[in-house]
Design a protein around this motif. Structure first.
Motif, PDB file in Angstrom:
ATOM      1  N   ASP A  94       0.997  -1.201   0.091  1.00 14.47           N
ATOM      2  CA  ASP A  94       0.086   0.102   0.031  1.00 14.47           C
ATOM      3  C   ASP A  94       0.869   1.128   0.002  1.00 14.47           C
ATOM      4  O   ASP A  94       0.502   2.055  -0.807  1.00 14.47           O
ATOM      5  CB  ASP A  94      -0.927  -0.084   1.227  1.00 14.47           C
ATOM      6  N   ALA A  95       1.950   1.373   0.783  1.00 13.05           N
ATOM      7  CA  ALA A  95       2.672   2.453   0.843  1.00 13.05           C
ATOM      8  C   ALA A  95       3.504   2.651  -0.311  1.00 13.05           C
ATOM      9  O   ALA A  95       3.694   3.844  -0.798  1.00 13.05           O
ATOM     10  CB  ALA A  95       4.119   2.175   1.983  1.00 13.05           C
ATOM     11  N   LEU A  96       3.996   1.559  -1.195  1.00 12.39           N
ATOM     12  CA  LEU A  96       4.597   1.651  -2.436  1.00 12.39           C
ATOM     13  C   LEU A  96       3.563   2.254  -3.590  1.00 12.39           C
ATOM     14  O   LEU A  96       3.873   2.910  -4.461  1.00 12.39           O
ATOM     15  CB  LEU A  96       4.867   0.228  -2.836  1.00 12.39           C
ATOM     16  N   ALA A  97       2.387   1.863  -3.348  1.00 10.55           N
ATOM     17  CA  ALA A  97       1.448   2.328  -4.393  1.00 10.55           C
ATOM     18  C   ALA A  97       1.059   3.713  -4.196  1.00 10.55           C
ATOM     19  O   ALA A  97       0.765   4.300  -5.361  1.00 10.55           O
ATOM     20  CB  ALA A  97      -0.190   1.388  -4.256  1.00 10.55           C
ATOM     21  N   VAL A  98       0.783   4.288  -3.280  1.00 10.62           N
ATOM     22  CA  VAL A  98       0.506   5.875  -3.146  1.00 10.62           C
ATOM     23  C   VAL A  98       2.120   6.654  -3.146  1.00 10.62           C
ATOM     24  O   VAL A  98       1.921   7.835  -3.135  1.00 10.62           O
ATOM     25  CB  VAL A  98      -0.108   6.041  -1.685  1.00 10.62           C
ATOM     26  N   GLY A  99       3.188   5.970  -3.031  1.00 11.12           N
ATOM     27  CA  GLY A  99       4.299   6.703  -3.056  1.00 11.12           C
ATOM     28  C   GLY A  99       5.140   7.117  -1.938  1.00 11.12           C
ATOM     29  O   GLY A  99       6.197   7.787  -1.969  1.00 11.12           O
ATOM     30  N   PRO A 100       4.777   7.037  -0.415  1.00 13.09           N
ATOM     31  CA  PRO A 100       5.548   7.379   0.390  1.00 13.09           C
ATOM     32  C   PRO A 100       7.000   6.683   0.612  1.00 13.09           C
ATOM     33  O   PRO A 100       8.101   7.240   0.722  1.00 13.09           O
ATOM     34  CB  PRO A 100       4.685   6.850   1.958  1.00 13.09           C
ATOM     35  N   ILE A 101       7.048   5.487  -0.101  1.00  7.87           N
ATOM     36  CA  ILE A 101       8.403   4.759  -0.199  1.00  7.87           C
ATOM     37  C   ILE A 101       8.657   4.373  -1.544  1.00  7.87           C
ATOM     38  O   ILE A 101       7.371   4.229  -2.285  1.00  7.87           O
ATOM     39  CB  ILE A 101       8.374   3.513   0.613  1.00  7.87           C
ATOM     40  N   ASP A 102       9.792   4.093  -1.978  1.00  7.02           N
ATOM     41  CA  ASP A 102      10.160   3.529  -3.335  1.00  7.02           C
ATOM     42  C   ASP A 102      10.611   1.960  -3.330  1.00  7.02           C
ATOM     43  O   ASP A 102      10.338   1.369  -2.134  1.00  7.02           O
ATOM     44  CB  ASP A 102      11.208   4.354  -3.928  1.00  7.02           C
ATOM     45  N   VAL A 103      11.049   1.854  -4.160  1.00  6.97           N
ATOM     46  CA  VAL A 103      11.289   0.248  -4.709  1.00  6.97           C
ATOM     47  C   VAL A 103      12.382  -0.099  -3.660  1.00  6.97           C
ATOM     48  O   VAL A 103      12.220  -1.202  -3.102  1.00  6.97           O
ATOM     49  CB  VAL A 103      11.709  -0.106  -5.962  1.00  6.97           C
ATOM     50  N   ARG A 104      13.561   0.655  -3.571  1.00 14.16           N
ATOM     51  CA  ARG A 104      14.590   0.129  -2.573  1.00 14.16           C
ATOM     52  C   ARG A 104      14.024   0.049  -1.244  1.00 14.16           C
ATOM     53  O   ARG A 104      14.380  -0.988  -0.468  1.00 14.16           O
ATOM     54  CB  ARG A 104      15.818   1.081  -2.657  1.00 14.16           C
ATOM     55  N   ARG A 105      13.308   1.035  -0.952  1.00 19.33           N
ATOM     56  CA  ARG A 105      13.040   1.061   0.481  1.00 19.33           C
ATOM     57  C   ARG A 105      11.643  -0.168   0.887  1.00 19.33           C
ATOM     58  O   ARG A 105      11.858  -0.725   1.920  1.00 19.33           O
ATOM     59  CB  ARG A 105      12.255   2.402   1.054  1.00 19.33           C
TER      60      ARG A 105
ATOM     61  N   ASP B 109       4.803   3.636  10.147  1.00 16.00           N
ATOM     62  CA  ASP B 109       3.840   4.500  11.076  1.00 16.00           C
ATOM     63  C   ASP B 109       4.760   5.746  11.072  1.00 16.00           C
ATOM     64  O   ASP B 109       4.266   6.865  11.620  1.00 16.00           O
ATOM     65  CB  ASP B 109       3.334   3.979  12.105  1.00 16.00           C
ATOM     66  N   GLY B 110       6.055   5.387  11.322  1.00 12.93           N
ATOM     67  CA  GLY B 110       7.079   6.297  11.829  1.00 12.93           C
ATOM     68  C   GLY B 110       7.557   7.508  10.687  1.00 12.93           C
ATOM     69  O   GLY B 110       6.721   8.078   9.811  1.00 12.93           O
ATOM     70  N   ASP B 111       8.874   7.289  10.452  1.00 17.60           N
ATOM     71  CA  ASP B 111       9.428   8.298   9.550  1.00 17.60           C
ATOM     72  C   ASP B 111      10.253   7.508   8.101  1.00 17.60           C
ATOM     73  O   ASP B 111      10.934   7.968   7.825  1.00 17.60           O
ATOM     74  CB  ASP B 111      10.462   9.305   9.926  1.00 17.60           C
ATOM     75  N   ALA B 112       9.568   6.559   7.925  1.00 16.77           N
ATOM     76  CA  ALA B 112      10.147   5.570   6.709  1.00 16.77           C
ATOM     77  C   ALA B 112      10.244   6.594   5.580  1.00 16.77           C
ATOM     78  O   ALA B 112      11.382   6.434   4.667  1.00 16.77           O
ATOM     79  CB  ALA B 112       9.408   4.348   6.454  1.00 16.77           C
ATOM     80  N   GLU B 113       9.196   7.399   5.239  1.00 22.07           N
ATOM     81  CA  GLU B 113       9.196   8.203   4.112  1.00 22.07           C
ATOM     82  C   GLU B 113      10.821   9.107   3.905  1.00 22.07           C
ATOM     83  O   GLU B 113      10.949   9.526   3.052  1.00 22.07           O
ATOM     84  CB  GLU B 113       8.105   9.023   4.141  1.00 22.07           C
ATOM     85  N   GLU B 114      11.011   9.653   5.115  1.00 27.18           N
ATOM     86  CA  GLU B 114      12.150  10.326   5.226  1.00 27.18           C
ATOM     87  C   GLU B 114      13.424   9.675   5.302  1.00 27.18           C
ATOM     88  O   GLU B 114      14.395  10.505   5.344  1.00 27.18           O
ATOM     89  CB  GLU B 114      12.082  11.407   6.456  1.00 27.18           C
ATOM     90  N   ARG B 115      13.608   8.448   5.381  1.00 26.12           N
ATOM     91  CA  ARG B 115      14.727   7.923   5.509  1.00 26.12           C
ATOM     92  C   ARG B 115      15.175   7.190   4.499  1.00 26.12           C
ATOM     93  O   ARG B 115      14.183   6.535   3.683  1.00 26.12           O
ATOM     94  CB  ARG B 115      14.742   6.848   7.017  1.00 26.12           C
TER      95      ARG B 115
END
Length: 479
Positions: A136-147, A172-178
């Motif tokens: 789900d996170a990959l589908a909406v874009g907060p994370i990319d393929v590597r993450r 739920d934390g800051d995976a998008e920023e890491r």
């Protein structure tokens, strides 16, 4: 015509996006309306329509950055949809390893890619099927393929339930920023925490498998590969760095990599010429040991005393298990670094421009790495920069060189700040970097080792009473 078919900024989709942009918080300090609208859209068809309808020559620098970031989210969403199709194909082929291989072969043939690349794609699709929150996170874009790949790779000794809980916490934390390496370090650190016994057995087996290989290559070249324990590898790297730096002359045209390679050969050539006695002395850790390069390890005091098994941190490597840190401690010089009730370091300062040894060590141990967003350069190799520029005319009146006003920056990012290309300011917690386009990126500090972060508390805010930490300078690998 293209704008009519795909939906331009002025149609209903654009109006809806603009309305959403006005309602959502702005994470990067954007003032441009187009930039704000693009930032608010998740990866998917609506965002793709917006992006393909834009003429990049007509947008501001802020919007241009968001166009690039938006296409990244669209690409992630496309991979998520591709994963869904791959999962369906896997389900149709069956659940055996042969079925997996069959899908890999079909994919590599259709896409004209290598078998390894096809295995990676199919493996990620299968993993995302098992971890729908990552899909789900990959589908909406907060994370990319590597993450997404990092988050779905379960470490040995960690149960699926434990890894699933960790994945949810990180999302739920800051995976998008890491960055992916930062997330990988989080996963490794978690594995060291939840299963120290299993980890110790694995490390013992891996240490027994240490070896050196020489692989012949084309054009009269070869590759030397050493499989070593982490602290031994860091010792080798630090020693080569120092010797390569010392070997440089005013007329030297060699790159730093070339000097490292020459020094590497020179070390063994010298040992060979000196005879086997020198080799036996070096291998046994005898004479000459004190001249070896240092390895810096930071560890919580409770862990050092054996009261818990929280992971430690090795500069230039990342999390290491508590038992290895304690082994290194047997052959190291330790210095105490103390924190207050919030897990923050006790303030230190000087009126001089250059920080003293204690202040320098404290700042580097606190921040661990360069504080520019995503940078992984170890703090021990960084410059110590004044957040607020040092004013020599006011040096006698106030203390400017303090733990609060100092942070480590690698030379590249130090130059970005010094030249005014990027600016940085203190936040609570962390630091906010401001790009030339006025985008803002907050680098939040990791909780200091030896402190406990309450579940659900933001990164960098810790609870509990004062807890000391320790920082080791190891003059050689511990045995």
């Amino acid at each position: 015509m293209f704008e009519t078919e795909c939906g331009g900024p002025g149609d209903e989709a654009g109006d809806e996006a603009a309305h959403r942009a006005a309602q959502l918080p702005d994470d990067h300090g954007l003032l441009d309306a187009t930039a704000r609208r693009l930032e608010a859209l998740p990866g998917g068809i609506e965002l793709a329509r917006e992006l393909f309808a834009l003429d990049v020559a007509d947008v501001s620098d802020q919007a241009l950055i968001e166009v690039i970031a938006g296409f990244e989210r669209v690409a992630s969403a496309a991979v998520a949809r591709q994963n869904h199709a791959l999962s369906e194909l896997l389900a149709r082929r069956g659940s055996s390893s042969r079925a997996f291989d069959a899908v890999v072969d079909e994919l590599r043939a259709r896409l004209s890619i290598t078998g390894r690349a096809a295995e990676t794609k199919v493996g990620l699709a299968a993993a995302c099927e098992s971890y729908p929150e990552v899909a789900d996170a990959l589908a909406v874009g907060p994370i990319d393929v590597r993450r997404a790949t990092v988050l779905t790779e379960r470490q040995p000794g960690v149960s699926e339930t434990e890894h699933r809980e960790l994945t949810r916490d990180l999302l739920d934390g800051d995976a998008e920023e890491r960055t992916a390496p930062q997330l990988k370090a989080d996963v490794r650190r978690h594995a060291l925490t939840v299963s120290p016994e299993a980890g110790a057995l694995r490390r013992e087996a891996e240490y027994a498998a240490r070896h050196v290989e020489v692989e012949p290559l084309a054009d009269a070249m070869a590759r030397v590969t050493a499989y070593l324990r982490a602290d031994d590898a860091r010792t080798v790297k630090s020693c080569l760095d120092r010797l390569a730096d010392a070997a440089r002359t005013d007329t030297d045209t060699r790159t730093v990599d070339q000097r490292r390679a020459d020094v590497f050969v020179g070390l063994f050539s010298g040992a060979h010429e000196a005879g086997t006695d020198a080799g036996r002395t070096a291998a046994s850790g005898g004479a000459g040991r004190s001249a070896r390069a240092q390895v810096h390890v930071t560890i919580g005091a409770d862990t050092l005393l054996g009261l818990d098994d929280e992971p430690a941190e090795m500069d230039g490597y990342g999390p290491i298990p508590a038992d290895l840190a304690r082994r290194i401690a047997q052959d190291a010089t330790w210095r105490g670094l103390f924190t207050d009730a919030n897990g923050e370091f006790v303030a230190l300062g000087t009126k001089a421009y250059r920080p003293g040894v204690v202040l320098s060590r404290t700042v580097r141990a606190r921040d661990v790495r360069c504080t520019f967003p995503g940078c992984r350069q170890p703090a021990v190799f960084c410059d110590l920069d004044h957040l607020d520029a040092y004013d020599a005319t006011d040096a006698d009146a106030r203390v400017q060189t303090t733990e609060v006003n100092l942070h480590p920056l690698c030379r590249r990012h130090h130059n970005l700040k010094t030249r005014g290309i990027w600016t940085v300011r203190r936040e609570d917690p962390g630091r906010t970097w401001i790009a030339p386009t006025a985008h803002r990126y907050t680098r939040r500090p990791d909780p200091p080792l030896g402190t406990r972060r309450r579940k659900g508390a933001p990164r960098g805010r810790t609870g509990g009473g004062p807890e000391p930490r320790a920082d080791a300078d190891d003059t050689g690998p511990a045995r």
